[in-house]
Design an enzyme around this catalytic site. Structure first.
Site, PDB file in Angstrom:
ATOM      1  CE  LYS A  35      -0.829  -0.097   4.992  1.00 42.48           C
ATOM      2  NZ  LYS A  35      -1.560  -0.880   6.006  1.00 42.48           N
ATOM      3  NE  ARG A 128      -5.965  -0.778  11.810  1.00 47.16           N
ATOM      4  CZ  ARG A 128      -5.040  -0.798  10.845  1.00 47.16           C
ATOM      5  NH1 ARG A 128      -4.329   0.274  10.582  1.00 47.16           N
ATOM      6  NH2 ARG A 128      -4.824  -1.900  10.144  1.00 47.16           N
TER       7      ARG A 128
HETATM    8  C1  LIG Z   1      -0.595  -1.471   6.695  1.00 40.55           C
HETATM    9  C2  LIG Z   1      -0.750  -2.788   7.363  1.00 40.55           C
HETATM   10  C3  LIG Z   1       0.360  -3.614   7.556  1.00 40.55           C
HETATM   11  C4  LIG Z   1       1.771  -3.189   7.192  1.00 40.55           C
HETATM   12  O1  LIG Z   1       2.275  -2.246   8.110  1.00 40.55           O
HETATM   13  P1  LIG Z   1       3.816  -1.786   8.099  1.00 40.55           P
HETATM   14  O2  LIG Z   1       3.994  -1.055   9.370  1.00 40.55           O
HETATM   15  O3  LIG Z   1       3.978  -0.920   6.887  1.00 40.55           O
HETATM   16  O4  LIG Z   1       4.655  -2.997   8.022  1.00 40.55           O
HETATM   17  C5  LIG Z   1       0.152  -4.856   8.129  1.00 40.55           C
HETATM   18  N1  LIG Z   1      -1.081  -5.255   8.518  1.00 40.55           N
HETATM   19  C6  LIG Z   1      -2.172  -4.487   8.351  1.00 40.55           C
HETATM   20  C7  LIG Z   1      -3.493  -5.002   8.807  1.00 40.55           C
HETATM   21  C8  LIG Z   1      -2.050  -3.228   7.769  1.00 40.55           C
HETATM   22  O5  LIG Z   1      -3.141  -2.463   7.627  1.00 40.55           O
END
Ligand SMILES: *Cc1c(COP(=O)(O)O)cnc(C)c1O
Length: 353
Positions: A35, A128
């Site tokens: 993302k 969350r």
């Molecule tokens: C964005 C996201 C990640 C990745 O997070 P990073 O800190 O960039 O490694 C992993 N799991 C979920 C559910 C996310 O939304």
């Protein structure tokens, strides 16, 4: 064309490989999270070549971009009711924490003659997404009733909203939940997913509970650091991504505006420190494209002093004679800057082999 993001593919490959090598001794597979670069296909391919266990993203539009690449595509954000058909079509696995949504996914899968795999999220304190752990025995039997849904595993997300750090305690709780579910319901969970880049430090310290067999890593791969304490991981690159912007004005001006001070372009009331006359430059990029507060000039003599929608103002006083209009200024970046740069249609991308 400027502004542009210059991506060193070799550095990105080495970063990905380094993360996978950290995880492998623990029997942990890594989903690379795309993302932060809006699922750039060129970059997703590098992660697969380096050995990613799958590609994960929050947005279904991004998974669509990745649909011709091999391997599992994982939807990280809980599906909206309005997108369940696309989720079943484009995601091999989706993360879930609402029975009403899982029911709709079940119907959508039935329509397509498919089984849809889900990962059940538990909230272990970050507030969350996730079912509460005390509800596990209400939730699992309900999910098992859906004929077109397969429980692929369980997972947790931490350090995203509440800032809660993964530890042997909270990930130990996830491991116990996994054991409980497997024993009580005679299930084998393929995935016990212990978080994001904030869990990487547990690998470095040798503290990852053994039941955890998956992580989802975005920031760690692109910036070469763990996200619990923001520490650089030794041997990784923090400059696989560099922003280049071009100087469009370079003048000696006052450090304090002249006239009655009202609002700036974003409704804030600006305050200025009087540093006398200074060498100031403007580069052609702005808050529409980037968060300038988490950008770092590669030439450390340059300081970012502010930005409006499409102008960023730099203090060149310490580097006075070395620049002129037309020069390209380079910046390293943090996560929030990269996220916006890749989303802006005004920023181009250059890939170095
Ligand atoms: C964005 C996201 C990640 C990745 O997070 P990073 O800190 O960039 O490694 C992993 N799991 C979920 C559910 C996310 O939304």
């Amino acid at each position: 064309m400027y502004p542009r993001i210059v991506i060193d593919k070799k550095k990105l490959f080495e970063n990905a490989q380094r993360i996978f090598n950290m995880a492998k001794p623990y029997g942990i597979g890594v989903f690379v999270v795309t993302k932060v670069h809006s699922a750039d296909v060129e970059l997703a391919k590098i992660s697969l070549e380096a050995g990613a266990a799958g590609l994960a993203d929050s947005r279904i539009q991004n998974l669509e971009k990745l649909k011709d690449l091999p391997g599992d595509k994982i939807l990280l954000r809980l599906p909206m009711h309005s997108e369940v058909d696309q989720v079943v079509a484009l995601a091999d696995i989706s993360f879930n924490s609402e029975l009403s949504t899982i029911a709709l996914l079940d119907e959508a899968a039935k329509k397509k003659g498919k089984k849809h795999r889900i990962l059940i999220m538990f909230d272990l304190g970050d507030l969350r997404e996730g079912f509460l752990p005390e509800d596990v025995d209400q939730v699992i039997p309900e999910i098992l009733k859906f004929e077109n849904i397969l429980i692929e595993g369980i997972g947790v997300n931490l350090t995203c909203y509440g800032g809660v750090i993964p530890t042997t305690e909270n990930l130990g709780e996830l491991a116990r939940l996994a054991d409980h579910i497997e024993k009580t319901y005679d299930l084998k969970l393929n995935l016990v997913s212990g978080g994001n880049s904030s869990s990487l430090y547990l690998l470095e310290n040798g503290e990852m509970p053994s039941k955890i067999n998956n992580l989802r890593v975005g920031e760690g791969v692109v910036l070469g650091r763990e996200a619990a304490y923001g520490e650089h991981i030794p041997g990784m690159h923090d400059d696989a991504f560099v922003l280049e912007a071009q100087l469009i004005e370079y003048k000696t001006k006052n450090s304090v505006p002249k006239g009655l001070i009202g609002m700036d372009a974003f409704g804030g009331k600006p305050v200025f420190e009087d540093r006398g006359m200074m060498k100031r430059g403007i580069v052609a990029i702005g808050r529409q494209d980037v968060d300038h507060t988490v950008l770092y000039p590669v030439d450390s003599r340059i300081e970012i002093i502010g930005a409006s929608s499409d102008h960023m103002i730099l203090d060149f006083t310490k580097a006075e004679g070395d620049y002129q209009v037309g020069d390209v200024i380079q910046f390293k970046m943090d996560y929030g800057a990269m996220l916006k740069l890749f989303t802006s249609e005004y920023v181009s991308r250059v890939y170095l082999d």
